[in-house]
Structures are given as C-alpha cells and as structure tokens.
Design a protein around this motif. Sequence first.
Motif, PDB file in Angstrom:
ATOM      1  N   ASN A 137      -0.985   1.837   4.611  1.00 37.43           N
ATOM      2  CA  ASN A 137      -2.261   1.297   5.068  1.00 37.43           C
ATOM      3  C   ASN A 137      -2.065   0.597   6.405  1.00 37.43           C
ATOM      4  OD1 ASN A 137      -2.172  -1.812   4.703  1.00 37.43           O
ATOM      5  ND2 ASN A 137      -1.334  -1.044   2.762  1.00 37.43           N
TER       6      ASN A 137
ATOM      7  N   GLN B 132      -4.943   4.543   3.875  1.00 37.83           N
ATOM      8  CA  GLN B 132      -6.155   3.708   3.922  1.00 37.83           C
ATOM      9  C   GLN B 132      -6.094   2.940   5.245  1.00 37.83           C
ATOM     10  OE1 GLN B 132      -6.953   5.004   0.161  1.00 37.83           O
ATOM     11  NE2 GLN B 132      -8.292   3.476   1.026  1.00 37.83           N
TER      12      GLN B 132
ATOM     13  N   MET C 133       3.422   2.379  -6.425  1.00 38.61           N
ATOM     14  CA  MET C 133       3.437   1.213  -5.532  1.00 38.61           C
ATOM     15  C   MET C 133       4.672   0.410  -5.927  1.00 38.61           C
ATOM     16  SD  MET C 133      -0.452  -0.177  -5.361  1.00 38.61           S
ATOM     17  CE  MET C 133      -0.161  -1.499  -4.189  1.00 38.61           C
TER      18      MET C 133
ATOM     19  N   GLU D 295       1.239   7.839  -9.123  1.00 39.23           N
ATOM     20  CA  GLU D 295       1.128   6.796  -8.091  1.00 39.23           C
ATOM     21  C   GLU D 295       2.332   5.872  -8.202  1.00 39.23           C
ATOM     22  OE1 GLU D 295      -2.426   4.499  -8.402  1.00 39.23           O
ATOM     23  OE2 GLU D 295      -1.979   3.288  -6.663  1.00 39.23           O
TER      24      GLU D 295
ATOM     25  N   GLY E 264      -7.751  -1.951   0.249  1.00 40.22           N
ATOM     26  CA  GLY E 264      -6.419  -1.345   0.318  1.00 40.22           C
ATOM     27  C   GLY E 264      -5.600  -1.758   1.519  1.00 40.22           C
TER      28      GLY E 264
ATOM     29  N   ALA F 114      -0.425   1.269  -9.799  1.00 40.96           N
ATOM     30  CA  ALA F 114      -0.418   0.158  -8.836  1.00 40.96           C
ATOM     31  C   ALA F 114       0.539  -0.918  -9.311  1.00 40.96           C
ATOM     32  CB  ALA F 114      -1.836  -0.397  -8.727  1.00 40.96           C
TER      33      ALA F 114
ATOM     34  N   ARG G 184      -0.673   8.087   0.285  1.00 43.10           N
ATOM     35  CA  ARG G 184      -2.080   7.707   0.331  1.00 43.10           C
ATOM     36  C   ARG G 184      -2.294   6.931   1.620  1.00 43.10           C
ATOM     37  NH1 ARG G 184      -5.113   3.231  -3.457  1.00 43.10           N
ATOM     38  NH2 ARG G 184      -4.541   1.840  -1.727  1.00 43.10           N
TER      39      ARG G 184
ATOM     40  N   HIS H  24      -6.496   9.794  -0.600  1.00 42.95           N
ATOM     41  CA  HIS H  24      -7.339   8.681  -0.135  1.00 42.95           C
ATOM     42  C   HIS H  24      -8.162   8.152  -1.310  1.00 42.95           C
ATOM     43  CE1 HIS H  24      -9.560   6.177   2.639  1.00 42.95           C
ATOM     44  NE2 HIS H  24     -10.707   6.686   2.256  1.00 42.95           N
ATOM     45  N   ASP H  25      -8.342   6.822  -1.316  1.00 39.78           N
ATOM     46  CA  ASP H  25      -9.052   6.161  -2.410  1.00 39.78           C
ATOM     47  C   ASP H  25     -10.335   5.530  -1.869  1.00 39.78           C
ATOM     48  OD1 ASP H  25      -7.917   3.779  -4.974  1.00 39.78           O
ATOM     49  OD2 ASP H  25      -9.840   4.795  -4.654  1.00 39.78           O
TER      50      ASP H  25
ATOM     51  N   HIS I  72       1.812   4.201  -0.838  1.00 36.71           N
ATOM     52  CA  HIS I  72       0.592   3.668  -0.232  1.00 36.71           C
ATOM     53  C   HIS I  72       0.849   3.278   1.215  1.00 36.71           C
ATOM     54  CE1 HIS I  72      -2.022   2.242  -3.844  1.00 36.71           C
ATOM     55  NE2 HIS I  72      -1.465   3.391  -4.085  1.00 36.71           N
TER      56      HIS I  72
END
Length: 424
Positions: free
Chosen positions: A146, A171, A363, A361, A182, A336, A169, A231-232, A144
């Motif tokens: 961001n 964000q 995290m 995924e 995010g 997550a 990903r 992308h979420d 992730h």
Amino acid sequence: MSHVESEAGTPDRWHAQASTRDREIVAASVIVSCPGRNFVTLKIQTRGGVHGLGDATLNGRELAVAAYLREHVAPNLIGRDAGRIEDIWQFLYRGAYWRRGPVTMTAIAAVDVALWDILGKLAGMPLYQLLGGRSRDGALVYAHANGRDISEASDEVGKYIEQGFLAVRAQCGVPGINKAYGISTAGKPYEPAESELPAETVWNTPRYLETAPKLFERVRADHGNQVELLHDVHHRLTPIEAARLARDLEPYRLFWLEDATPADNQKCFELIRQHSVTPLAVGEVFNSIWDCKHLIEQQLIDYIRTTIVHGGGISHIRRLADFAALYQVRTGFHGATDLSPVCMGAALHFDTWVPNFGIQEYMFHSELANEVFPHDYHFRDGRLHVGDTPGHGVDIDEQLAARFPYLPRQLPVARLEDGAMWDW
Ligand code: CS2
Ligand code: MG
C-alpha cells in the motif's frame, strides 16, 4: 454424559493409545493476549495430557467471543470425548438455539480447530493428512502493498516481488481522503483497529473510482503482467459502481476484486457479473455457508474468503469448500494480522489439502506475535509451506502471552462527506 461411550479406559478400535478416558476433556481455557494486537485463543486439554488450540479472535469484538466461550461453551466441554468433533460441533451449533453470527461461529470455530489439533496429536498426523493428504506442495499467498499515493504503492508492489511474492494486493490513498482503506501509517504494518473507540474516516466514491484504475495502470506499467494483482474495495461501492470499477479494471487482469459491494443481499452481485469478467472475491465477514449459498450456486463469485476462525472452524469450512467446488468457486481465505497464527496454521493445512484452493492472504504477524505463537509454517518461493508437526503446528507461550494484557481497540467507521454513515 448422556451419550453412549465405550468402556472408559479401554483402547478404541481407532487408536490403541487414545482410549476414551485419555480423550476426555478436562479443561478449556480462554487466553486473551495483546502482543502488538489483541488475540483470543482457546486451549482445550484432555485427561491424557494432550492439548489443542483454536483461534477465537474477532477484531474489535474480542471480549464478546471470550465471554461466549468462558460462560456458554467451556462448561459444556468438560467431560466430553475430544474425539467427537462433529458431535460437539452440532451440539454447539444446534444447541445455541440463536444460530450463526460472527460471535457464535467464531467461538464454535475455536473449539473445532482445537479438537482437530488434538486429533492430529493423538493420531501423530499433521492436519492436512487427517483431511485427506496433500493436494499441493505449498499455498500460493499474496502480500499487502500500500502507499499514500500511486507511486508509493507501486514501489511497494515491487518490494514484494523482489521478496519472491507471486501475488500482491495493491491499495493506495485517494486524493482528498485522509484515511483511505488499507493505507498504513509511515512504514508500519497496516492495523485498522487503532483506537479504543472507532475512528471516524471520510469516504468519497467518485474520487476513489477515478484513482483505482490509475493505480493498476501504473503497477502493470512498472511491474509487467506476470505478478498476480488483487484489490480490496472493502464493501464501499453500490452494485452499479462496483460493476463500473470491475469493467474499468479489466485491462489490468486482476486476480480478484474483493468485497466490491456489501453482500448482505447476495443478488446484488448479479449486476456486477452482467458487466464484467474481472474475478470477484467475497466473504471475510461471512460466518456460515448460508451467507454465500446464492453467490456460489449462481456463480456470482470466483473466490470465497470465509475463513476458518470466523466460519465455524474446519468442520464447517470443509462443507463450504466442497459446496463451492461444485460450482468451480475456489477458496481465498482471509488472512489479515487480526487472525492469529493459530488460524493461519490451521488455514494453511486446509489450503494444503483442499482441491479447489485459490490463494491465501498473508499479512505478516509481528515478531512478538510470532514469539507468543511459535509455529512451523514458513514462506518459500511465493508460497507458505506447513510442517509435518502433528496437528496444526502452532503452539502458544502462555507465560509470554500473559505479559501482554488486552487493549480495548475497535475498528474505524466511515462516513460520506455529508456525514451519512457508510461502510468502512
Ligand atoms: C481486509 C482486512 O485483509 C483484508 O482483506 O479486509 O484487513 C479487514 O479490514 C480486517 O481483517 C478487519 O479486522
Ligand atoms: Mg478484505
């Protein structure tokens, strides 16, 4: 016990050491701990001294699942044969009468995973072998990235590429929105359940729709076309808005666009599909095959995210994955930080076996959480690799876990600028 079983104590045909008596469930305990964030873990113990663990964490609703397990599930497990995994699943599913839902299916999942863990230990096999053996040498994962703005987010994508991630990903903040989805606070890992009562955040779709394509234009310009980008949307668009975003993102070739619109009405995805070839992923809030049957059989999605901890465990998710395979839909498990290392371990064994695997995924859990849940999976070359420990390879340090009592935490809510409730 009403069901027929072979003479107690005599070795079963399937395994000399594990007689039915050894497999008898003698204890089922629920461990709630907060090593940086809340986790709920079910521990099932057999008369022969083997224990299994299942994750039962439902972010913001942890105590609901803990109570369901303690009050309505654990008493029903004592005396049963831990080897009767399917029968116990059917008992807990059909016997609940009030079917499905995140609390019930998370509780069933915890039992199911703990029993598969025990079976692996009794058989002396890692979980992936019990399922049918390796289909791959490691599960492709995504991290992730961001940032408060586009350049910060793109810089963070670069950091993960340097760490060896093949998929990231991205964000970023949205101008004028104080807590876009995010975005973590100053360098801390992103953790949405930050307060005892839901934090109220504001959402503005037009500004988001303007920002997201610019984010991926910049990330592709900075980092090229090799890295897989995800992308979420996090359920925030109407179907036609989602269709517009999916089309606007086509030049940047996303691996997937996630939760583009709420999927309560599965038919809504037909509108997105008509307008774009951007791959779609959905399902982290689903808890059974019935939540996604139309999406899959109409090929409205490309990846199904429903994961083991919220989807009824290995026994149900295996059915879901096999159904998805008929339509060339691949798995992309939710992973997550609010799914414990126990879930991650079980998921990775599943990822190692499942033929229609897409991506996992990943995290990072905190150091403390990793200490409470020692495990043998490890990151290498952009993939997570499971070990060959019998079962799912994750344990719990109960003494350490006891030092971190539950902290009341709930997920945020979102409202539009006019005050109307929206989807967080
Ligand atoms: C997110 C999650 O990881 C994701 O795709 O949707 O972080 C989600 O917000 C949390 O799991 C909710 O607890
Ligand atoms: Mg998501």
